[in-house]
Design a protein around this motif. Sequence first.
Motif, PDB file in Angstrom:
ATOM      1  N   GLU A   1      13.552 104.338  34.443  1.00  0.00           N
ATOM      2  CA  GLU A   1      13.699 102.705  34.366  1.00  0.00           C
ATOM      3  C   GLU A   1      14.984 102.355  35.054  1.00  0.00           C
ATOM      4  OE1 GLU A   1      13.093 101.086  30.411  1.00  0.00           O
ATOM      5  OE2 GLU A   1      12.228 103.155  29.845  1.00  0.00           O
ATOM      6  N   VAL A   2      14.872 101.433  36.052  1.00  0.00           N
ATOM      7  CA  VAL A   2      16.188 100.791  36.709  1.00  0.00           C
ATOM      8  C   VAL A   2      16.760  99.691  35.695  1.00  0.00           C
ATOM      9  CG1 VAL A   2      17.022  99.742  38.625  1.00  0.00           C
ATOM     10  CG2 VAL A   2      15.221 101.415  38.919  1.00  0.00           C
ATOM     11  N   VAL A   3      17.866  99.859  35.660  1.00  0.00           N
ATOM     12  CA  VAL A   3      18.837  98.693  34.981  1.00  0.00           C
ATOM     13  C   VAL A   3      19.982  98.285  35.745  1.00  0.00           C
ATOM     14  CG1 VAL A   3      17.706  99.480  32.735  1.00  0.00           C
ATOM     15  CG2 VAL A   3      19.947 100.070  33.420  1.00  0.00           C
ATOM     16  N   ALA A   4      20.714  97.156  35.089  1.00  0.00           N
ATOM     17  CA  ALA A   4      21.755  96.642  35.907  1.00  0.00           C
ATOM     18  C   ALA A   4      23.087  97.650  35.769  1.00  0.00           C
ATOM     19  CB  ALA A   4      21.951  95.153  35.269  1.00  0.00           C
ATOM     20  N   ALA A   5      24.106  97.230  36.516  1.00  0.00           N
ATOM     21  CA  ALA A   5      25.168  97.906  36.141  1.00  0.00           C
ATOM     22  C   ALA A   5      25.958  97.849  34.980  1.00  0.00           C
ATOM     23  CB  ALA A   5      26.136  97.721  37.392  1.00  0.00           C
ATOM     24  N   VAL A   6      26.844  98.857  34.602  1.00  0.00           N
ATOM     25  CA  VAL A   6      27.363  99.039  33.302  1.00  0.00           C
ATOM     26  C   VAL A   6      28.558  97.990  33.471  1.00  0.00           C
ATOM     27  CG1 VAL A   6      28.757 100.417  31.633  1.00  0.00           C
ATOM     28  CG2 VAL A   6      26.621 101.212  32.608  1.00  0.00           C
ATOM     29  N   GLU A   7      28.893  97.172  32.395  1.00  0.00           N
ATOM     30  CA  GLU A   7      29.725  96.466  32.531  1.00  0.00           C
ATOM     31  C   GLU A   7      31.206  96.876  31.556  1.00  0.00           C
ATOM     32  OE1 GLU A   7      31.057  93.275  34.566  1.00  0.00           O
ATOM     33  OE2 GLU A   7      29.691  94.704  35.883  1.00  0.00           O
TER      34      GLU A   7
ATOM     35  N   LEU B   1      31.561  98.852  27.498  1.00  0.00           N
ATOM     36  CA  LEU B   1      30.863  99.491  26.379  1.00  0.00           C
ATOM     37  C   LEU B   1      31.400  98.990  24.974  1.00  0.00           C
ATOM     38  CD1 LEU B   1      31.943 103.199  27.526  1.00  0.00           C
ATOM     39  CD2 LEU B   1      29.791 101.838  27.885  1.00  0.00           C
ATOM     40  N   ASP B   2      30.538  98.719  23.996  1.00  0.00           N
ATOM     41  CA  ASP B   2      30.829  97.953  22.935  1.00  0.00           C
ATOM     42  C   ASP B   2      30.414  98.625  21.528  1.00  0.00           C
ATOM     43  OD1 ASP B   2      31.474  96.008  21.056  1.00  0.00           O
ATOM     44  OD2 ASP B   2      30.138  94.642  21.877  1.00  0.00           O
ATOM     45  N   GLY B   3      31.056  99.118  20.984  1.00  0.00           N
ATOM     46  CA  GLY B   3      30.884 100.018  19.759  1.00  0.00           C
ATOM     47  C   GLY B   3      29.633 101.011  20.083  1.00  0.00           C
ATOM     48  N   ASP B   4      28.568 101.064  19.706  1.00  0.00           N
ATOM     49  CA  ASP B   4      27.566 102.118  20.129  1.00  0.00           C
ATOM     50  C   ASP B   4      26.605 101.494  21.176  1.00  0.00           C
ATOM     51  OD1 ASP B   4      26.007 100.376  18.541  1.00  0.00           O
ATOM     52  OD2 ASP B   4      25.252 101.726  17.089  1.00  0.00           O
ATOM     53  N   GLU B   5      26.908 100.300  21.863  1.00  0.00           N
ATOM     54  CA  GLU B   5      26.151  99.662  22.684  1.00  0.00           C
ATOM     55  C   GLU B   5      26.742  99.849  24.071  1.00  0.00           C
ATOM     56  OE1 GLU B   5      23.161  96.260  20.718  1.00  0.00           O
ATOM     57  OE2 GLU B   5      25.437  95.921  20.934  1.00  0.00           O
ATOM     58  N   VAL B   6      25.787  99.735  25.104  1.00  0.00           N
ATOM     59  CA  VAL B   6      26.196  99.673  26.576  1.00  0.00           C
ATOM     60  C   VAL B   6      25.731  98.239  27.016  1.00  0.00           C
ATOM     61  CG1 VAL B   6      25.899 100.563  28.795  1.00  0.00           C
ATOM     62  CG2 VAL B   6      25.824 102.033  26.881  1.00  0.00           C
ATOM     63  N   VAL B   7      26.835  97.428  27.450  1.00  0.00           N
ATOM     64  CA  VAL B   7      26.721  95.927  27.986  1.00  0.00           C
ATOM     65  C   VAL B   7      26.260  96.064  29.448  1.00  0.00           C
ATOM     66  CG1 VAL B   7      27.353  93.641  28.092  1.00  0.00           C
ATOM     67  CG2 VAL B   7      27.840  95.206  25.901  1.00  0.00           C
ATOM     68  N   LEU B   8      25.195  95.558  29.691  1.00  0.00           N
ATOM     69  CA  LEU B   8      25.075  95.700  31.394  1.00  0.00           C
ATOM     70  C   LEU B   8      25.471  94.447  32.175  1.00  0.00           C
ATOM     71  CD1 LEU B   8      21.520  97.206  31.211  1.00  0.00           C
ATOM     72  CD2 LEU B   8      23.707  98.462  31.394  1.00  0.00           C
ATOM     73  N   ALA B   9      25.339  94.508  33.477  1.00  0.00           N
ATOM     74  CA  ALA B   9      25.701  93.230  34.359  1.00  0.00           C
ATOM     75  C   ALA B   9      24.998  92.063  34.262  1.00  0.00           C
ATOM     76  CB  ALA B   9      25.920  93.553  35.722  1.00  0.00           C
ATOM     77  N   ASP B  10      23.806  92.130  33.860  1.00  0.00           N
ATOM     78  CA  ASP B  10      22.907  91.108  33.393  1.00  0.00           C
ATOM     79  C   ASP B  10      23.130  90.512  31.978  1.00  0.00           C
ATOM     80  OD1 ASP B  10      21.655  92.950  32.153  1.00  0.00           O
ATOM     81  OD2 ASP B  10      19.760  92.900  33.341  1.00  0.00           O
ATOM     82  N   GLY B  11      23.792  91.139  31.352  1.00  0.00           N
ATOM     83  CA  GLY B  11      23.966  90.637  29.826  1.00  0.00           C
ATOM     84  C   GLY B  11      23.378  91.372  28.947  1.00  0.00           C
ATOM     85  N   ALA B  12      22.149  92.190  29.163  1.00  0.00           N
ATOM     86  CA  ALA B  12      21.386  93.111  28.563  1.00  0.00           C
ATOM     87  C   ALA B  12      22.368  93.960  27.826  1.00  0.00           C
ATOM     88  CB  ALA B  12      20.269  93.752  29.276  1.00  0.00           C
ATOM     89  N   ARG B  13      21.869  94.133  26.398  1.00  0.00           N
ATOM     90  CA  ARG B  13      22.717  95.361  25.681  1.00  0.00           C
ATOM     91  C   ARG B  13      21.555  96.478  25.163  1.00  0.00           C
ATOM     92  NH1 ARG B  13      27.152  94.335  22.330  1.00  0.00           N
ATOM     93  NH2 ARG B  13      28.337  92.280  23.010  1.00  0.00           N
ATOM     94  N   ILE B  14      21.986  97.631  25.611  1.00  0.00           N
ATOM     95  CA  ILE B  14      21.183  98.761  25.254  1.00  0.00           C
ATOM     96  C   ILE B  14      22.050  99.940  24.519  1.00  0.00           C
ATOM     97  CG2 ILE B  14      19.701  98.584  27.389  1.00  0.00           C
ATOM     98  CD1 ILE B  14      21.146 100.764  28.599  1.00  0.00           C
ATOM     99  N   ALA B  15      21.265 100.697  23.856  1.00  0.00           N
ATOM    100  CA  ALA B  15      21.873 101.788  23.109  1.00  0.00           C
ATOM    101  C   ALA B  15      21.239 103.052  23.160  1.00  0.00           C
ATOM    102  CB  ALA B  15      21.858 101.143  21.628  1.00  0.00           C
TER     103      ALA B  15
END
Length: 390
Positions: free
Chosen positions: A280-286, A288-302
């Motif tokens: 799956e293609v997602v936006a760039a990494v902006e 790291l926050d705790g145990d989450e990764v915040v992407l350039a489009d504002g999405a948060r993934i873990a």
Amino acid sequence: MADEPNGAVVVGGGAAGLAAAAMLDRAGIRALALEAEAEPGAAWRHRYDRLHLHTPRGLSGLPGYKIPRRYGRWVARDDVLAYLHEYTQHHALDVRANTRVDRIDRDDAMWIARTSDGDFRAPHIVLATGHNAVPYTPDWPGRETYRGELAHASTYRNAAPYRDRDVLVVGTGNTGAEIAADLAEQGAARVRIAVRTPPHITRRSSLGIPTQALGIALTRLPPRVGGALAAGMRRVAIPDLEPYGLPRPAERLGAQFARTHTIPILDVGFVAAVRERRVEVVAAVERLDGDEVVLADGARIAPEIVLAATGYRPGLEPLVGHLGVLAERGLPRDREPAPGLHFIGYWPTLGGMLRVIGIDARALARRVAESGRPDPNRRPPAPKAGALPG
């Protein structure tokens, strides 16, 4: 001093260092190669298992000894290492293993390679430690307090440790794309790849013609013509991936390469994995926050693990940073930025790195032979060599 004087000391026993040493020897210049690890070509032993050369055997051999046909058209990682051992033996190269060079200095007459085994002096020093010497991971905000697992792709060997795990690969060079495909094929629970700039993608070969041939052509054609040719080939060879998050790059291949020094992805399974949504293609990494990764489009993934396929640096600063010979990105200013100081294998190319290393090794040997700087052990050129080929 560790040894008798040499005509040239080559720092690095990989492909570039071995080719340089072989061509110097052929020109009658006694060359000693110093390799930090236990064997010639040792860096190949650390690369991921599925790796093959993306350039065909016939365009990848080093000068003076071709890659044997028994290794096939697309040479596997272990066979590249075996070939570099054969190359060393064929040319009877003087390679000193387990000898790490810490610093390059010079006195009035000689360059000095300082090592834990003593100093090696020569009128010529050749730096051939490679463009990919030091893994680079971006200093993302929040990295120090990130609670997830973060590793550089240089640690990746195969997908076994990642089976049934959620993995985010960051970076769409050839390493990131191939690791993502390998993870998807070998049982990772979920594979995502973070993309900042849509990459150029091409087949490793089309209609039996290796893409390297296109890369060689691009170096000889006007940028506008070469860019149009590359764009046309992509439209024919690669399906539209925009619905999957990978639009065609707006910037032509030649322009992007000139700006970023990144070569296109040579597809060996990545495109199919994206189209089948196994990657799956997602936006760039902006950040790291705790145990989450915040992407350039504002999405948060873990994801459970972040694999940073974010490239390498030459790492030349400890060796020659004090000499004023480095430019931006830590690359050498020139192939010979000071008399008797030479660099080989540091500049990415669209024409195949091993092929260009061979060309540069011959040119380097010519420069050394014509320099007039004395070799205390100078020998006549090898009888079969004659004039060095161009």
